[in-house]
Design an enzyme around this catalytic site. Structure first.
Site, PDB file in Angstrom:
ATOM      1  N   VAL A  14       0.884  -1.026  -0.026  1.00 23.46           N
ATOM      2  CA  VAL A  14      -0.207  -0.061   0.035  1.00 23.46           C
ATOM      3  C   VAL A  14       0.801   1.189   0.172  1.00 23.46           C
ATOM      4  CG1 VAL A  14      -1.866   1.328   1.413  1.00 23.46           C
ATOM      5  CG2 VAL A  14      -1.999  -1.265   1.282  1.00 23.46           C
ATOM      6  N   ARG A  45      11.321  -0.800   7.750  1.00 20.34           N
ATOM      7  CA  ARG A  45      12.126  -1.388   8.601  1.00 20.34           C
ATOM      8  C   ARG A  45      13.514  -1.945   7.969  1.00 20.34           C
ATOM      9  NH1 ARG A  45       8.772  -6.811   9.272  1.00 20.34           N
ATOM     10  NH2 ARG A  45       8.834  -6.142   7.116  1.00 20.34           N
ATOM     11  N   LYS A 102      -6.676  -2.302  10.221  1.00 25.39           N
ATOM     12  CA  LYS A 102      -8.002  -2.539  10.728  1.00 25.39           C
ATOM     13  C   LYS A 102      -7.720  -3.551  12.126  1.00 25.39           C
ATOM     14  CE  LYS A 102      -6.837  -5.579   7.174  1.00 25.39           C
ATOM     15  NZ  LYS A 102      -6.746  -5.489   5.929  1.00 25.39           N
ATOM     16  N   GLU A 126     -10.635   5.293   6.312  1.00 25.57           N
ATOM     17  CA  GLU A 126     -11.288   4.456   5.191  1.00 25.57           C
ATOM     18  C   GLU A 126     -10.828   3.428   4.679  1.00 25.57           C
ATOM     19  OE1 GLU A 126     -14.524   5.942   3.872  1.00 25.57           O
ATOM     20  OE2 GLU A 126     -14.418   3.756   3.292  1.00 25.57           O
ATOM     21  N   ILE A 133     -13.251   0.895  -1.448  1.00 25.37           N
ATOM     22  CA  ILE A 133     -14.867   1.021  -1.606  1.00 25.37           C
ATOM     23  C   ILE A 133     -15.091   2.064  -0.565  1.00 25.37           C
ATOM     24  CG2 ILE A 133     -17.043   0.077  -0.974  1.00 25.37           C
ATOM     25  CD1 ILE A 133     -15.808  -2.689  -2.060  1.00 25.37           C
ATOM     26  N   GLY A 184      -1.067 -14.625  -5.758  1.00 23.82           N
ATOM     27  CA  GLY A 184      -0.934 -13.372  -4.797  1.00 23.82           C
ATOM     28  C   GLY A 184      -1.731 -12.725  -3.891  1.00 23.82           C
ATOM     29  N   GLU A 187      -1.697 -14.805   1.503  1.00 28.14           N
ATOM     30  CA  GLU A 187      -0.486 -14.502   1.917  1.00 28.14           C
ATOM     31  C   GLU A 187       0.263 -15.812   2.388  1.00 28.14           C
ATOM     32  OE1 GLU A 187       0.182 -11.232   4.816  1.00 28.14           O
ATOM     33  OE2 GLU A 187      -1.360 -10.078   3.933  1.00 28.14           O
ATOM     34  N   ASP A 198      -9.435 -11.235   9.878  1.00 30.69           N
ATOM     35  CA  ASP A 198      -9.319  -9.959   8.995  1.00 30.69           C
ATOM     36  C   ASP A 198     -10.799  -9.344   8.874  1.00 30.69           C
ATOM     37  OD1 ASP A 198      -7.854  -8.312   6.648  1.00 30.69           O
ATOM     38  OD2 ASP A 198      -9.560  -8.973   5.948  1.00 30.69           O
ATOM     39  N   LYS A 202     -12.813  -6.043  10.456  1.00 28.74           N
ATOM     40  CA  LYS A 202     -13.594  -5.053   9.570  1.00 28.74           C
ATOM     41  C   LYS A 202     -15.149  -5.000   9.966  1.00 28.74           C
ATOM     42  CE  LYS A 202     -10.759  -6.167   5.592  1.00 28.74           C
ATOM     43  NZ  LYS A 202     -10.514  -7.094   4.465  1.00 28.74           N
TER      44      LYS A 202
HETATM   45  P1  NDP Z   1       3.478  -4.815   3.636  1.00 27.54           P
HETATM   46  O1  NDP Z   1       3.694  -5.824   4.425  1.00 27.54           O
HETATM   47  O2  NDP Z   1       3.334  -4.882   2.285  1.00 27.54           O
HETATM   48  O3  NDP Z   1       4.248  -3.539   4.013  1.00 27.54           O
HETATM   49  C1  NDP Z   1       4.589  -3.123   5.490  1.00 27.54           C
HETATM   50  C2  NDP Z   1       5.477  -2.088   5.606  1.00 27.54           C
HETATM   51  O4  NDP Z   1       5.616  -1.918   6.850  1.00 27.54           O
HETATM   52  C3  NDP Z   1       6.784  -2.364   4.770  1.00 27.54           C
HETATM   53  O5  NDP Z   1       7.457  -1.293   4.050  1.00 27.54           O
HETATM   54  C4  NDP Z   1       7.611  -2.659   6.019  1.00 27.54           C
HETATM   55  O6  NDP Z   1       9.265  -2.162   5.905  1.00 27.54           O
HETATM   56  C5  NDP Z   1       7.172  -1.501   7.089  1.00 27.54           C
HETATM   57  N1  NDP Z   1       7.206  -1.780   8.321  1.00 27.54           N
HETATM   58  C6  NDP Z   1       7.082  -3.050   8.821  1.00 27.54           C
HETATM   59  N2  NDP Z   1       7.610  -2.948  10.545  1.00 27.54           N
HETATM   60  C7  NDP Z   1       7.967  -1.886  10.509  1.00 27.54           C
HETATM   61  C8  NDP Z   1       8.518  -1.228  11.611  1.00 27.54           C
HETATM   62  N3  NDP Z   1       8.774  -1.668  12.800  1.00 27.54           N
HETATM   63  N4  NDP Z   1       8.790  -0.058  11.358  1.00 27.54           N
HETATM   64  C9  NDP Z   1       8.742   0.699  10.420  1.00 27.54           C
HETATM   65  N5  NDP Z   1       8.285   0.116   9.235  1.00 27.54           N
HETATM   66  C10 NDP Z   1       7.845  -1.138   9.181  1.00 27.54           C
HETATM   67  O7  NDP Z   1       1.659  -4.324   4.282  1.00 27.54           O
HETATM   68  P2  NDP Z   1       0.615  -3.620   3.314  1.00 27.54           P
HETATM   69  O8  NDP Z   1       1.095  -2.691   2.613  1.00 27.54           O
HETATM   70  O9  NDP Z   1      -0.054  -4.986   2.551  1.00 27.54           O
HETATM   71  O10 NDP Z   1      -0.407  -3.290   4.520  1.00 27.54           O
HETATM   72  C11 NDP Z   1      -0.369  -2.130   5.234  1.00 27.54           C
HETATM   73  C12 NDP Z   1      -1.604  -2.136   5.934  1.00 27.54           C
HETATM   74  O11 NDP Z   1      -2.590  -1.712   5.113  1.00 27.54           O
HETATM   75  C13 NDP Z   1      -2.146  -3.041   6.793  1.00 27.54           C
HETATM   76  O12 NDP Z   1      -2.675  -2.544   7.968  1.00 27.54           O
HETATM   77  C14 NDP Z   1      -3.034  -3.612   6.258  1.00 27.54           C
HETATM   78  O13 NDP Z   1      -3.908  -4.539   6.956  1.00 27.54           O
HETATM   79  C15 NDP Z   1      -3.591  -2.764   5.419  1.00 27.54           C
HETATM   80  N6  NDP Z   1      -4.132  -3.014   4.229  1.00 27.54           N
HETATM   81  C16 NDP Z   1      -3.794  -3.731   2.980  1.00 27.54           C
HETATM   82  C17 NDP Z   1      -4.439  -4.098   2.005  1.00 27.54           C
HETATM   83  C18 NDP Z   1      -3.827  -4.902   0.895  1.00 27.54           C
HETATM   84  O14 NDP Z   1      -4.356  -5.083   0.155  1.00 27.54           O
HETATM   85  N7  NDP Z   1      -2.341  -4.736   1.012  1.00 27.54           N
HETATM   86  C19 NDP Z   1      -5.829  -3.788   1.900  1.00 27.54           C
HETATM   87  C20 NDP Z   1      -6.345  -2.914   2.937  1.00 27.54           C
HETATM   88  C21 NDP Z   1      -5.568  -2.496   4.039  1.00 27.54           C
HETATM   89  P3  NDP Z   1      10.005  -2.917   5.014  1.00 27.54           P
HETATM   90  O15 NDP Z   1       9.647  -2.447   3.672  1.00 27.54           O
HETATM   91  O16 NDP Z   1      11.286  -2.473   5.002  1.00 27.54           O
HETATM   92  O17 NDP Z   1       9.814  -4.381   5.402  1.00 27.54           O
HETATM   93  N1  HSE Z   2      -6.307  -9.733   3.044  1.00 31.03           N
HETATM   94  C1  HSE Z   2      -7.251  -9.015   3.021  1.00 31.03           C
HETATM   95  C2  HSE Z   2      -8.394  -9.277   1.824  1.00 31.03           C
HETATM   96  C3  HSE Z   2      -6.638  -7.669   2.301  1.00 31.03           C
HETATM   97  O1  HSE Z   2      -8.011 -10.520   1.401  1.00 31.03           O
HETATM   98  O2  HSE Z   2      -9.291  -8.746   1.546  1.00 31.03           O
HETATM   99  C4  HSE Z   2      -7.660  -6.273   2.356  1.00 31.03           C
HETATM  100  O3  HSE Z   2      -7.955  -6.013   3.754  1.00 31.03           O
END
Ligand code: NDP
Ligand code: HSE
Length: 439
Positions: A14, A45, A102, A126, A133, A184, A187, A198, A202
């Site tokens: 994201v 990280r 969430k 949101e 959505i 993909g 996970e 999850d 929500k």
């Molecule tokens: P990712 O696992 O792809 O990315 C997580 C990011 O957080 C990475 O860049 C990671 O760093 C960084 N990170 C992890 N731990 C730390 C830390 N301790 N300090 C600083 N940075 C850190 O997650 P997503 O992008 O998939 O999801 C992010 C959020 O969005 C979650 O809350 C998820 O539930 C929500 N979300 C995701 C959706 C999706 O489709 N992916 C849909 C809706 C909500 P590094 O890159 O260095 O590892």
């Molecule tokens: N893992 C979630 C899903 C991502 O499959 O819908 C969106 O929150």
């Protein structure tokens, strides 16, 4: 105009898209927000993986969220810690927060809302439910003048992909999960999705907003899809139904056991194939909202993925930036109704129960007798088998609405009967009709 400076926490699926859209749409975002929206820093990280972000990068997230030149913190790390501590620090330091998290909101949303109130800043989320959505803003704002009775739908894309694949090809759960992983959607550790957590997070967020009541993830009854078999999908088809993992949040009227209350639950259920939710396939999400004056509303679209989720994050960011430019705040937490949460055992649901039994005369009557003894009324019962006393027969019972506790007690007794080889499956049947009521 003084720019609105943004600290981004996390740059994964994201976060990367948030960076891209902030960069590509900078001029339009500035025009819509009333001031340029600029990245002040990005905390990750493993900074070596994000070298393209240059000087913006830091591994010191805590230092970034309290920096003088930061106005808004966008959190897309996920999980409870360190996200909770970072956001509480940010809010305390007077930064507005936009988050997609969430899990954190469902566990500790009120603590974040209280910290935002204490500092007079915004908390927007949101993207935390149903990705792209627009759903939370309609619940919080557009429907603020109405009385919502039910929010129900498909809020997890991974499980919807798996169930759709099973229905389309007759695939087993394991094969469909493998396909979801290969593409993909799922996970490496798919448990948050397939075990329903999850969707439960929500549901907690949706119920809190819809019913002006604090509902957290522990209040949500949660069952996942691991036990759903190709046989269940086929049985649903013979009833003119499909199986979907539903999140259901209802306002339930007062009865002899409770005053008016809130129910929030997640489980796989049969729904009529003619219901609009039945045709939501693949990784899409769809949510029905019912309100007394508005009637039924349906929200549909991409519930996950980097760009769709970033769209929701950016929408929140523009809202926060506008509030900063014009002065004032967005909507605060509204929990004035404080309705009790109804325990699952007192809910009334229809069931489809499938049993493997001894194939001889009188067994059907023994089975239906147990339903009657527990006060569970049968709508239909069907037996297949030769009736010659050899081997097994299959009995399928569909009930009228019955209390969950009575149905569970019935199934417990059935499972222990000599004439029952096994309880093949127990699935709820949801008609998702007009009224959001308990029974
Ligand atoms: P990712 O696992 O792809 O990315 C997580 C990011 O957080 C990475 O860049 C990671 O760093 C960084 N990170 C992890 N731990 C730390 C830390 N301790 N300090 C600083 N940075 C850190 O997650 P997503 O992008 O998939 O999801 C992010 C959020 O969005 C979650 O809350 C998820 O539930 C929500 N979300 C995701 C959706 C999706 O489709 N992916 C849909 C809706 C909500 P590094 O890159 O260095 O590892
Ligand atoms: N893992 C979630 C899903 C991502 O499959 O819908 C969106 O929150």
């Amino acid at each position: 105009m003084k720019p609105i400076r943004v600290a981004l926490l996390g740059c994964g699926t994201v976060g990367r898209e948030v960076v891209r859209l902030l960069h590509e749409q900078a001029d339009e975002l500035a025009a819509r927000a009333g001031a340029p929206v600029e990245l002040a820093g990005v905390a990750v990280r493993r900074p070596h993986k994000h070298a393209d972000l240059g000087d913006l990068l830091t591994s010191d997230a805590s230092g970034l969220v309290t920096r003088e030149d930061v106005d808004v913190v966008v959190e897309v790390i996920g999980g409870i810690e360190p996200a909770r501590t970072l956001l509480l620090e940010a809010l305390k330091a007077g930064k507005s927060v936009v988050t997609a998290n969430k899990a954190l909101l469902a566990e500790d949303g009120p603590a974040l809302a209280e910290a935002a109130d204490a500092s007079g800043v915004d908390l927007y989320f949101e993207a935390s439910v149903a990705g792209a959505i627009p759903l939370l803003r309609p619940l919080r704002e557009s429907l603020a003048g109405d009385r919502i009775t039910r929010v129900a739908g498909i809020v997890n894309g991974t499980t919807n992909f798996i169930l759709s694949a099973m229905a389309a090809s007759g695939a087993s759960y394991a094969d469909a999960l493998e396909e979801a992983t290969r593409l993909g959607y799922a996970e490496a550790d798919p448990s948050a999705d397939v075990d329903g957590y999850d969707a439960a997070s929500k549901a907690a967020i949706l119920a809190s907003l819809a019913f002006h009541t604090r509902v957290n993830s522990a209040d949500v009854h949660c069952e996942g899809i691991r036990a759903v078999t190709a046989g269940d999908i086929a049985a649903a088809a013979t009833m003119g139904c499909v199986i979907k993992l539903l999140a259901i949040c209802e306002r339930t009227p007062a009865d002899e056991s409770m005053p008016e209350s809130v129910s929030a639950r997640v489980y796989p259920a049969m729904i009529p194939a003619t219901h609009p939710l039945a045709s939501v396939d693949g990784a899409f999400n769809a949510v029905f909202v019912e309100a007394e004056a508005a009637g039924q509303l349906m929200f549909y679209g991409q519930g996950a993925g980097g760009a769709p989720t970033a769209s929701a994050v950016l929408g929140d960011l523009v809202a926060v930036a506008r509030n900063r430019v014009l002065g004032g705040r967005g909507p605060r937490e509204s929990a004035y109704a404080s309705l009790p949460v109804r325990p699952i055992g007192t809910l009334r649901t229809r069931y489809h129960v499938s049993l493997e039994v001894v194939d001889r005369a009188g067994v059907l009557s023994t089975i239906t007798g147990e339903f009657a003894r527990h006060g569970v009324s049968i709508a239909a019962a069907r037996q297949t088998g030769e009736g010659n006393g050899n081997g097994s027969a299959r009995i399928v019972v569909v009930t009228h609405k019955a209390p969950e506790a009575a149905l569970a007690a019935t199934v417990d007794v059935l499972a222990g009967l000599d004439v029952v080889h096994g309880v093949h499956s127990v699935l709820r049947v949801e008609d998702l009709g007009r009224k959001g009521v308990a029974g």
